[in-house]
Design a protein around this motif. Structure first.
Motif, PDB file in Angstrom:
ATOM      1  N   ALA A  92       0.840  -1.208   0.000  1.00 26.63           N
ATOM      2  CA  ALA A  92       0.000   0.000   0.000  1.00 26.63           C
ATOM      3  C   ALA A  92       0.872   1.254   0.000  1.00 26.63           C
ATOM      4  CB  ALA A  92      -0.914  -0.020   1.213  1.00 26.63           C
ATOM      5  N   GLU A  93       1.991   1.182   0.752  1.00 26.32           N
ATOM      6  CA  GLU A  93       2.899   2.335   0.819  1.00 26.32           C
ATOM      7  C   GLU A  93       3.519   2.644  -0.541  1.00 26.32           C
ATOM      8  OE1 GLU A  93       4.713   4.174   3.398  1.00 26.32           O
ATOM      9  OE2 GLU A  93       3.145   3.772   4.867  1.00 26.32           O
ATOM     10  N   VAL A  94       3.935   1.578  -1.251  1.00 27.08           N
ATOM     11  CA  VAL A  94       4.549   1.815  -2.576  1.00 27.08           C
ATOM     12  C   VAL A  94       3.525   2.470  -3.505  1.00 27.08           C
ATOM     13  CG1 VAL A  94       5.865   0.810  -4.482  1.00 27.08           C
ATOM     14  CG2 VAL A  94       5.860  -0.327  -2.280  1.00 27.08           C
ATOM     15  N   SER A  95       2.319   1.947  -3.466  1.00 19.31           N
ATOM     16  CA  SER A  95       1.263   2.485  -4.328  1.00 19.31           C
ATOM     17  C   SER A  95       1.013   3.962  -4.022  1.00 19.31           C
ATOM     18  CB  SER A  95      -0.010   1.667  -4.116  1.00 19.31           C
ATOM     19  OG  SER A  95      -1.099   2.320  -4.677  1.00 19.31           O
ATOM     20  N   GLN A  96       0.940   4.245  -2.721  1.00 18.90           N
ATOM     21  CA  GLN A  96       0.693   5.630  -2.298  1.00 18.90           C
ATOM     22  C   GLN A  96       1.840   6.553  -2.719  1.00 18.90           C
ATOM     23  OE1 GLN A  96      -0.033   5.896   1.858  1.00 18.90           O
ATOM     24  NE2 GLN A  96      -0.710   8.014   1.755  1.00 18.90           N
ATOM     25  N   GLU A  97       3.041   6.022  -2.519  1.00 23.69           N
ATOM     26  CA  GLU A  97       4.236   6.793  -2.875  1.00 23.69           C
ATOM     27  C   GLU A  97       4.231   7.143  -4.363  1.00 23.69           C
ATOM     28  OE1 GLU A  97       7.382   8.735  -1.603  1.00 23.69           O
ATOM     29  OE2 GLU A  97       6.532   7.276  -0.206  1.00 23.69           O
ATOM     30  N   LEU A  98       3.816   6.175  -5.178  1.00 21.43           N
ATOM     31  CA  LEU A  98       3.776   6.398  -6.626  1.00 21.43           C
ATOM     32  C   LEU A  98       2.709   7.410  -7.006  1.00 21.43           C
ATOM     33  CD1 LEU A  98       4.198   2.922  -8.309  1.00 21.43           C
ATOM     34  CD2 LEU A  98       5.615   4.920  -8.636  1.00 21.43           C
ATOM     35  N   ASN A  99       1.593   7.357  -6.299  1.00 23.09           N
ATOM     36  CA  ASN A  99       0.505   8.289  -6.604  1.00 23.09           C
ATOM     37  C   ASN A  99       0.822   9.707  -6.177  1.00 23.09           C
ATOM     38  OD1 ASN A  99      -1.383   6.776  -7.953  1.00 23.09           O
ATOM     39  ND2 ASN A  99      -2.185   5.881  -6.068  1.00 23.09           N
ATOM     40  N   GLU A 100       1.520   9.815  -5.052  1.00 22.39           N
ATOM     41  CA  GLU A 100       1.748  11.149  -4.500  1.00 22.39           C
ATOM     42  C   GLU A 100       3.081  11.752  -4.897  1.00 22.39           C
ATOM     43  OE1 GLU A 100       1.207  10.738  -0.338  1.00 22.39           O
ATOM     44  OE2 GLU A 100      -0.943  10.396  -0.534  1.00 22.39           O
ATOM     45  N   GLY A 101       4.106  10.894  -4.921  1.00 20.93           N
ATOM     46  CA  GLY A 101       5.460  11.409  -5.150  1.00 20.93           C
ATOM     47  C   GLY A 101       5.622  11.981  -6.544  1.00 20.93           C
ATOM     48  N   GLN A 102       6.177  13.159  -6.640  1.00 21.80           N
ATOM     49  CA  GLN A 102       6.387  13.777  -7.947  1.00 21.80           C
ATOM     50  C   GLN A 102       7.731  13.336  -8.505  1.00 21.80           C
ATOM     51  OE1 GLN A 102       4.880  16.497  -9.931  1.00 21.80           O
ATOM     52  NE2 GLN A 102       3.072  15.522  -9.096  1.00 21.80           N
ATOM     53  N   GLY A 103       7.707  12.859  -9.700  1.00 19.63           N
ATOM     54  CA  GLY A 103       8.957  12.532 -10.373  1.00 19.63           C
ATOM     55  C   GLY A 103       9.682  11.331  -9.811  1.00 19.63           C
ATOM     56  N   GLN A 104       8.937  10.350  -9.314  1.00 12.81           N
ATOM     57  CA  GLN A 104       9.587   9.154  -8.794  1.00 12.81           C
ATOM     58  C   GLN A 104       9.396   7.984  -9.721  1.00 12.81           C
ATOM     59  OE1 GLN A 104       9.870   8.431  -4.311  1.00 12.81           O
ATOM     60  NE2 GLN A 104       7.795   9.049  -4.725  1.00 12.81           N
ATOM     61  N   THR A 105      10.422   7.190  -9.865  1.00 14.68           N
ATOM     62  CA  THR A 105      10.252   5.973 -10.657  1.00 14.68           C
ATOM     63  C   THR A 105       9.694   4.894  -9.729  1.00 14.68           C
ATOM     64  OG1 THR A 105      12.449   5.228 -10.105  1.00 14.68           O
ATOM     65  CG2 THR A 105      12.231   6.534 -12.097  1.00 14.68           C
TER      66      THR A 105
END
Lengths: 339, 172
Positions: free
Chosen positions: B73-86
């Motif tokens: 869930a954290e990875v998914s959230q990080e991808l949705n929120e984080g700008q410019g992250q692979t």
């Protein structure tokens, strides 16, 4: 003297610059995004393409000039001052463009482009992965070209009355060299026919958008304004698509762009026989130029088209050179001379 | 009387420590199992459904349990929120954040970390290769963990009680 169509789409002083900031910049890698976001609005307003190539200067193509992105976020016409796109920039940009899911974009990569929300088209090059001799997808993306969608409403305003007679749309062919505003004009004509205008009631328009360029569909939903009564067949080969529309949606007008294949000629005949009006485009500079192509020559010989609109980039994209009738006699000659 | 209570407390606390250590071995195996299960679910989402990574990870988070579910869930959230992250960066960040709650060994963590670096950045075939490889590695690790559990779980539990008893006897 000729006219050009460049009227802003949503009011405000720099609407396209605002769109670029909101819809395009979030897809650039953080370093590049920071630099591009420092470019003033009036420079972004005329931006047409952002081109990234690994180990090459970052190129921003504007309406009339090609500029390079400087390290301090400014623009320069000399590449020596440019910031270079490194491998990491490219990887991050690609990851952002594909939402970190390159595997889900096989179909898009096979075609070589992806449509972003807002209709901005992004082209890719890289290493092709082959499957039985045909391209299956691309890997190791080495070049990206983000083309800013310029949805210029009002592009067709000044010519639409020449394309309509007695409340009926006339079969029209737009002749234009690359990057002269052909798709923009086509989209705006579709929009006007679909929404109607004074002296013309709205009609059902069927649009075959083979390259997802006209409606800018993303996941099947048009991102660009194409009118309230337009049905889009997205990503469908033109010939087959036109036939499908004739059979399934009974449109009054069928629109498509860049005809030129043998199948297109057959489909056009079918469309005309079904009593449906046709709006399409072809690559070329003038009549003589397009007549050199056998398929186009064959189509023109059938006297299918009642209006020919010739575009050029003489005074920037969207310069309307002339409009001809079915006998290739200029309709706007008198007006043009007056200008 | 006070001595008796003290002695009981010592015995009980050592006993509990032994039991916790023993149970951790079971939990470790369970985590490895959940991870494999999650990665199998991710494989279905990526390879067959072609779901974009953030949604795919969200689905996987719903299908798994405990800290592993939290990790996905954290990875998914990080991808949705984080700008410019692979995908790889989001994976590493989430792994770092969830690490204190996981019982995975250093080797297992580095396996996961390595796998995450290529996440979502290649075509289907390559993703499948990576997923198959990490699943095989985790399966081997799970077998090892299972053997360790069988060997040491009882020992830890017995040792806990025994240590408590010995210490009490020494003090008395």
């Amino acid at each position: 003297m000729t006219n050009t169509f460049e009227i802003s789409r949503s009011g405000g002083s720099f609407p396209i610059a605002q769109n670029i900031r909101q819809e395009v910049l979030p897809f650039l890698s953080p370093d590049l995004r920071m630099l591009v976001s420092q470019i003033p609005d009036y420079e972004l307003e005329v931006l047409e393409e952002i081109r990234l190539r690994i180990n090459a200067p970052v190129l921003l193509k504007q309406r009339t000039e090609d500029k390079y992105l400087r390290k301090d976020g400014g623009l320069s016409t000399r590449w020596e001052h440019s910031v270079y796109c490194n491998e990491e920039n490219m990887q991050k940009t690609v990851a952002l463009l594909c939402n970190s899911s390159l595997y889900a974009l096989e179909e898009e990569l096979r075609k070589g482009f992806l449509t972003l929300p807002g209709g901005h088209r992004t082209g890719f090059v890289g290493r092709a992965v082959l499957d039985r001799g045909r391209v299956r997808t691309l890997k190791q993306i080495s070049g990206v070209n983000i083309r800013v969608a310029r949805c210029v409403s009002g592009a067709a305003l000044q010519i639409i009355r020449h394309l309509v007679k007695g409340g009926v749309f006339l079969n029209t062919l737009i002749i234009s060299p690359p990057r002269a505003g052909k798709t923009t004009l086509l989209r705006d004509i579709i929009c006007m026919l679909s929404n109607g205008f004074s002296g013309f009631s709205p009609v059902d328009v069927g649009l075959v958008d083979e390259r997802s360029e006209i409606a800018g569909c993303r996941e099947g939903i048009p991102q660009l304004p194409i009118g309230r009564r337009t049905d889009v067949l997205d990503g469908c080969p033109k010939g087959e698509g036109m036939m499908m529309l004739v059979r399934s949606m009974s449109p009054q007008v069928i629109a498509t762009d860049e005809i030129g294949r043998k199948e297109d000629a057959d489909a056009i005949e079918e469309v005309i026989n079904a009593g449906i009006k046709l709006l399409t485009t072809v690559h070329g500079y003038n009549k003589e130029d397009i007549l050199r192509r056998p398929v186009i020559k064959e189509i023109l010989a059938q006297k299918v088209f009642e209006r020919y609109v010739v575009l050029s980039r003489r005074r920037g994209p969207g310069t309307i050179e002339n409009i001809f009738n079915e006998e290739w006699l200029p309709i706007r000659e008198r007006r043009l001379k007056e200008c | 009387m006070l001595k008796l209570i003290g002695a009981l407390l010592v015995i009980i606390s050592f006993g509990v420590i032994g039991m916790v250590l023993g149970r951790n071995l079971t939990k470790h195996t369970e985590e490895l199992r959940q991870l494999q299960f999650g990665l199998a679910a991710l494989e279905t989402e990526i390879i067959y459904a072609l779901t974009p990574l953030p949604q795919a990870l969200k689905t996987v988070a719903r299908q798994t349990k405990g800290p592993i579910s939290k990790f996905f869930a954290e990875v998914s959230q990080e991808l949705n929120e984080g700008q410019g992250q692979t995908g790889g960066e989001a994976w590493s960040k989430a792994l770092e954040r969830v690490a204190p709650y996981l019982l995975l060994t250093e080797g297992e963590m580095s396996c996961l970390e390595q796998f995450g670096q290529g996440l979502g950045s290649s075509d289907r075939e390559d993703q499948l290769k990576r997923l198959t490889s990490i699943k095989m590695q985790l399966a081997t690790r799970e077998k090892e963990a299972e053997t360790t559990k069988n060997q040491f779980q009882k020992i830890w539990q017995t040792l806990g009680w025994a240590c408590g008893l010995v210490l009490t006897l020494m003090f008395i």
